[in-house]
Write an enzyme that holds these catalytic residues in place. Structure first.
Site, PDB file in Angstrom:
ATOM      1  N   ASP A   8       0.846  -1.194   0.000  1.00 47.87           N
ATOM      2  CA  ASP A   8       0.000   0.000   0.000  1.00 47.87           C
ATOM      3  C   ASP A   8       0.883   1.246   0.000  1.00 47.87           C
ATOM      4  O   ASP A   8       1.722   1.423   0.878  1.00 47.87           O
ATOM      5  CB  ASP A   8      -0.888  -0.015   1.248  1.00 47.87           C
ATOM      6  CG  ASP A   8      -1.807   1.196   1.294  1.00 47.87           C
ATOM      7  OD1 ASP A   8      -2.901   1.118   0.717  1.00 47.87           O
ATOM      8  OD2 ASP A   8      -1.430   2.209   1.914  1.00 47.87           O
ATOM      9  N   TYR A  13       2.697   9.866   0.219  1.00 46.50           N
ATOM     10  CA  TYR A  13       3.640   9.209   1.127  1.00 46.50           C
ATOM     11  C   TYR A  13       5.092   9.400   0.675  1.00 46.50           C
ATOM     12  O   TYR A  13       6.010   9.238   1.471  1.00 46.50           O
ATOM     13  CB  TYR A  13       3.383   7.699   1.213  1.00 46.50           C
ATOM     14  CG  TYR A  13       2.034   7.272   1.722  1.00 46.50           C
ATOM     15  CD1 TYR A  13       1.196   8.159   2.404  1.00 46.50           C
ATOM     16  CD2 TYR A  13       1.594   5.970   1.524  1.00 46.50           C
ATOM     17  CE1 TYR A  13      -0.048   7.760   2.855  1.00 46.50           C
ATOM     18  CE2 TYR A  13       0.354   5.557   1.988  1.00 46.50           C
ATOM     19  CZ  TYR A  13      -0.470   6.453   2.642  1.00 46.50           C
ATOM     20  OH  TYR A  13      -1.695   6.038   3.079  1.00 46.50           O
ATOM     21  N   LYS A  42      -2.845   5.810  -4.350  1.00 48.34           N
ATOM     22  CA  LYS A  42      -3.982   6.699  -4.100  1.00 48.34           C
ATOM     23  C   LYS A  42      -3.848   8.024  -4.846  1.00 48.34           C
ATOM     24  O   LYS A  42      -2.748   8.545  -5.031  1.00 48.34           O
ATOM     25  CB  LYS A  42      -4.111   6.954  -2.589  1.00 48.34           C
ATOM     26  CG  LYS A  42      -4.160   5.668  -1.776  1.00 48.34           C
ATOM     27  CD  LYS A  42      -4.270   5.932  -0.292  1.00 48.34           C
ATOM     28  CE  LYS A  42      -4.051   4.645   0.477  1.00 48.34           C
ATOM     29  NZ  LYS A  42      -2.629   4.273   0.584  1.00 48.34           N
ATOM     30  N   HIS A  73      -7.856   9.303  -2.143  1.00 45.38           N
ATOM     31  CA  HIS A  73      -7.220   9.301  -0.822  1.00 45.38           C
ATOM     32  C   HIS A  73      -8.100   9.936   0.262  1.00 45.38           C
ATOM     33  O   HIS A  73      -8.224   9.405   1.365  1.00 45.38           O
ATOM     34  CB  HIS A  73      -5.875  10.030  -0.900  1.00 45.38           C
ATOM     35  CG  HIS A  73      -4.914   9.630   0.170  1.00 45.38           C
ATOM     36  ND1 HIS A  73      -3.551   9.636  -0.010  1.00 45.38           N
ATOM     37  CD2 HIS A  73      -5.105   9.216   1.444  1.00 45.38           C
ATOM     38  CE1 HIS A  73      -2.954   9.229   1.099  1.00 45.38           C
ATOM     39  NE2 HIS A  73      -3.879   8.982   1.989  1.00 45.38           N
TER      40      HIS A  73
END
Length: 277
Positions: A8, A13, A42, A73
């Site tokens: 994931d 990120y 996402k 997201h």
């Protein structure tokens, strides 16, 4: 090598490139084949205007031909180019425009850029609103879920609409700037762990899986990765589940950074989560 197969990530990120490199190496070494792994990323909130372009960039960054799952997201739209996880007041778009966003997500799916599309951080009401306008229903809703935030109502709504629930921060997010050790330090979780000769983390993870959810754990430590994976071997009984169901609930990732009185469509935390908090 340890055996994890679901990975994931997300644009925000900053880990897409590193993960893509690692997966590319694992595939080239013959550790896994592409069809063995499930990769989720996402759509960041500043890319709602053009999900196809955003996913094209993600695939390029990761060196992949497709994602297994691509998620919206957050139910928030920011101005193009905003790349910080915590937006400034002037960077919000007042109109959420989820219909246009979802049409873009559906095009990504139709073009074969991803095998499924879904959402993250959507309340029950937002799920219903999306289902009313969607041609392709979301396959997953990734939300905070752990023994101290059990998501009973949302899980029921998702189950009735054939939407899989994927739980992030299944241990309460310890190690994150916003996280808490409240889950793994809870005396009830500790006592259940002692009873089963398990760790509190394994009990929390097994609880999430017992509810039909997938659980997304984050660790950079090989021994901890192995420990987390052994949660699959823990067997919780009805008494354990009943004790956990009685615990006082507390949401840890509240999303305060998406609320303001002027530019955000959400003027309060309760509005962001449609009173599911």
């Amino acid at each position: 090598q340890i055996g994890y197969r679901h990975f994931d990530t997300a644009k925000i990120y900053g880990s897409e490139e590193a993960l893509g490199t690692a997966l590319g190496q694992a595939i080239s070494y013959g550790t896994v084949q592409r069809e063995d792994i499930f990769v989720t990323s996402k759509l960041w909130s500043s890319d709602h205007h053009d999900p196809i372009a955003a996913l094209t960039q993600t695939l390029k960054t990761m060196g992949l031909e497709y994602l297994d799952s691509y998620l919206v997201h957050w139910p928030i739209k920011l101005k193009p180019g905003v790349s910080e996880p915590i937006p400034k007041e002037e960077e919000f778009e007042k109109d959420l425009g989820i219909e246009e966003t979802w049409q873009g997500m559906e095009r990504c799916f139709e073009m074969g850029m991803c095998r499924s599309i879904g959402v993250s951080n959507f309340s029950s009401k937002k799920i219903f609103d999306l289902l009313d306008l969607a041609s392709v229903s979301p396959s997953v809703n990734q939300v905070e879920m752990h023994p101290l935030w059990r998501q009973s109502k949302l899980r029921k709504v998702c189950e009735e609409n054939k939407i899989h629930v994927s739980g992030y921060s299944p241990l309460g997010g310890p190690g994150n700037c916003w996280g808490s050790t409240a889950v793994i330090e809870h005396p009830v979780i500790k006592s259940i762990a002692l009873k089963h000769d398990a760790t509190p983390a394994q009990v929390a993870l097994r609880w999430g899986m017992s509810k039909g959810a997938s659980v997304i754990v984050k660790s950079f430590n090989g021994a901890r990765m192995r420990e987390n994976k052994r949660a699959l071997e823990v067997k919780l009984d009805d008494q354990d589940l009943s004790l956990i169901d009685q615990l006082e609930e507390r949401k840890i990732m509240r999303g305060d950074f998406l609320v303001n009185q002027t530019t955000s469509p959400y003027k309060s935390i309760r509005q962001l989560w449609d009173d599911e908090i």
